[in-house]
Design an enzyme around this catalytic site. Structure first.
Site, PDB file in Angstrom:
ATOM      1  N   HIS A 172      28.548  58.841  67.368  1.00  0.00           N
ATOM      2  CA  HIS A 172      29.036  59.890  68.269  1.00  0.00           C
ATOM      3  C   HIS A 172      29.217  61.196  67.505  1.00  0.00           C
ATOM      4  O   HIS A 172      29.268  61.217  66.271  1.00  0.00           O
ATOM      5  CB  HIS A 172      30.379  59.482  68.896  1.00  0.00           C
ATOM      6  CG  HIS A 172      31.487  59.370  67.902  1.00  0.00           C
ATOM      7  ND1 HIS A 172      31.574  58.338  66.992  1.00  0.00           N
ATOM      8  CD2 HIS A 172      32.551  60.171  67.636  1.00  0.00           C
ATOM      9  CE1 HIS A 172      32.629  58.496  66.216  1.00  0.00           C
ATOM     10  NE2 HIS A 172      33.246  59.612  66.578  1.00  0.00           N
ATOM     11  N   ASP A 220      32.120  64.073  67.574  1.00  0.00           N
ATOM     12  CA  ASP A 220      33.484  64.086  68.104  1.00  0.00           C
ATOM     13  C   ASP A 220      33.622  64.940  69.365  1.00  0.00           C
ATOM     14  O   ASP A 220      33.200  66.103  69.393  1.00  0.00           O
ATOM     15  CB  ASP A 220      34.462  64.614  67.045  1.00  0.00           C
ATOM     16  CG  ASP A 220      34.741  63.567  65.987  1.00  0.00           C
ATOM     17  OD1 ASP A 220      34.713  62.359  66.305  1.00  0.00           O
ATOM     18  OD2 ASP A 220      34.978  63.964  64.822  1.00  0.00           O
ATOM     19  N   HIS A 244      28.416  60.588  63.640  1.00  0.00           N
ATOM     20  CA  HIS A 244      28.964  59.668  62.649  1.00  0.00           C
ATOM     21  C   HIS A 244      29.355  58.352  63.313  1.00  0.00           C
ATOM     22  O   HIS A 244      29.424  58.255  64.551  1.00  0.00           O
ATOM     23  CB  HIS A 244      30.134  60.290  61.881  1.00  0.00           C
ATOM     24  CG  HIS A 244      31.260  60.740  62.746  1.00  0.00           C
ATOM     25  ND1 HIS A 244      31.218  61.888  63.493  1.00  0.00           N
ATOM     26  CD2 HIS A 244      32.468  60.182  62.997  1.00  0.00           C
ATOM     27  CE1 HIS A 244      32.346  62.016  64.158  1.00  0.00           C
ATOM     28  NE2 HIS A 244      33.126  60.992  63.892  1.00  0.00           N
ATOM     29  N   ARG A 279      43.276  62.777  60.929  1.00  0.00           N
ATOM     30  CA  ARG A 279      42.149  63.631  61.330  1.00  0.00           C
ATOM     31  C   ARG A 279      42.615  64.881  62.065  1.00  0.00           C
ATOM     32  O   ARG A 279      43.449  64.800  62.964  1.00  0.00           O
ATOM     33  CB  ARG A 279      41.192  62.855  62.242  1.00  0.00           C
ATOM     34  CG  ARG A 279      39.850  63.568  62.420  1.00  0.00           C
ATOM     35  CD  ARG A 279      38.958  62.855  63.418  1.00  0.00           C
ATOM     36  NE  ARG A 279      39.143  63.397  64.749  1.00  0.00           N
ATOM     37  CZ  ARG A 279      38.545  62.922  65.842  1.00  0.00           C
ATOM     38  NH1 ARG A 279      37.738  61.884  65.764  1.00  0.00           N
ATOM     39  NH2 ARG A 279      38.764  63.482  67.018  1.00  0.00           N
TER      40      ARG A 279
HETATM   41  C1  SIN Z   1      36.079  59.155  63.701  1.00  0.00           C
HETATM   42  O1  SIN Z   1      36.681  60.213  63.571  1.00  0.00           O
HETATM   43  O2  SIN Z   1      35.196  58.997  64.539  1.00  0.00           O
HETATM   44  C2  SIN Z   1      36.440  57.971  62.804  1.00  0.00           C
HETATM   45  C3  SIN Z   1      35.688  57.992  61.537  1.00  0.00           C
HETATM   46  C4  SIN Z   1      36.193  56.953  60.576  1.00  0.00           C
HETATM   47  O3  SIN Z   1      37.302  56.419  60.764  1.00  0.00           O
HETATM   48  O4  SIN Z   1      35.490  56.650  59.620  1.00  0.00           O
END
Ligand code: SIN
Length: 284
Positions: free
Chosen positions: A103, A105, A258, A273
């Site tokens: 995805h 974000d 990612h 995050r």
């Molecule tokens: C994310 O922000 O999508 C999670 C990425 C992760 O935990 O590695």
């Protein structure tokens, strides 16, 4: 400050900077340039309070507050906690299975984040890597006939559909409350977007949140999305980030996707995050 590429396809590590303190303009510009050139940057060995993480992130723009309010850091709502740890009363401290599918974000909002900054507070001894995929490369390497087919196409993105397992990741997870659903709606973005800072075209559909392609019959849309997803997720376009303690990883959501990977749940993985608001995607 030393910026060193981490793979031929994307990613760089940055050593010799401490972002807990306000960066001078020239250091800030070096970091900004590294993000644009390498799409994912790992700023190593940072020791950040949530307020310092927020302050550094805010240098890049306004921060967004995630709809999953139960996983926001108390007192610092710009920080989304991704964690498998539990409070003493058994409640989850964070969003445990966030992003375990490809995805970009929050592509399900009108102005999706330009980037996200994920800080490794606690990581397992192995596993829990994050995969990234270079969406410039994915676009550039499409056959000309497919590029022509994509001109003018727009796609619908939805977080609600993704929670219900209706997007192509097929990944259904814990629920959204009615109040959270009321804050969300489907949005429409171009299938190929122009990066507002580099001017380069990048594919902008993702298995996590892209639901359908506007004005195409659903069987045609599904088969085109499948074809694009197969193409863009090939290993040649990927970089695997193996976390080191105290990494602050900043990725550009406008030209990457990612995918979080699993790990042995008997070890803790606890991350903070922030997400920086970006522009409404456009196709030049
Ligand atoms: C994310 O922000 O999508 C999670 C990425 C992760 O935990 O590695």
């Amino acid at each position: 400050m030393i910026v060193t590429p981490l793979s031929p396809v994307m990613g760089a590590e940055i050593l010799g900077v401490d972002v807990a303190h306000v960066l001078g303009d020239s250091d800030f510009e070096t970091v900004r340039r590294a993000l644009l050139d390498h799409n994912v940057i790992a700023i190593r060995d940072q020791h950040l309070t949530p307020a310092q993480h927020v302050a550094f992130s805010q240098r890049f723009g306004d921060l967004m507050v995630h709809v999953k309010a139960e996983y926001l850091l108390p007192g610092q709502p710009e920080v989304l906690v991704l964690s498998n740890k539990k409070h003493p009363d058994g409640r989850a401290m964070g969003f445990e299975d966030a992003g375990r599918y490809w995805h970009s974000d929050m592509s399900y909002v009108d102005e999706p984040p330009l980037g996200s900054l994920l800080y490794a507070v606690e990581i397992p001894p192995e596993g829990g890597d994050t995969l990234f995929c270079n969406m410039y490369r994915a676009y550039e390497t499409l056959p000309n006939s497919t590029k022509k087919r994509l001109v003018g196409l727009r796609a619908a993105h939805s977080y609600v559909a993704s929670f219900e397992g209706k997007t192509s990741s097929g990944y259904a997870r814990d629920t959204l409350t009615d109040e959270q659903k009321a804050q969300l709606r489907e949005v429409i973005h171009p299938v190929v977007r122009t990066h507002p800072e580099t001017g380069r075209p990048a594919l902008y559909v993702n298995p996590g949140f892209t639901l359908r392609i506007e004005d195409l019959p659903q069987d045609e849309a599904v088969s085109l999305l499948d074809e694009l997803i197969q193409h863009m997720t090939q290993p040649a376009f990927q970089y695997r980030h193996v976390w080191k303690p105290h990494d602050l990883v900043f990725w550009d959501n406008r030209c990457t996707m990612h995918h979080a990977t699993t790990y042995d749940p008997s070890f803790a993985r606890h991350m903070h995050r922030t997400t920086v608001r970006g522009d409404r995607p456009f196709a030049a």
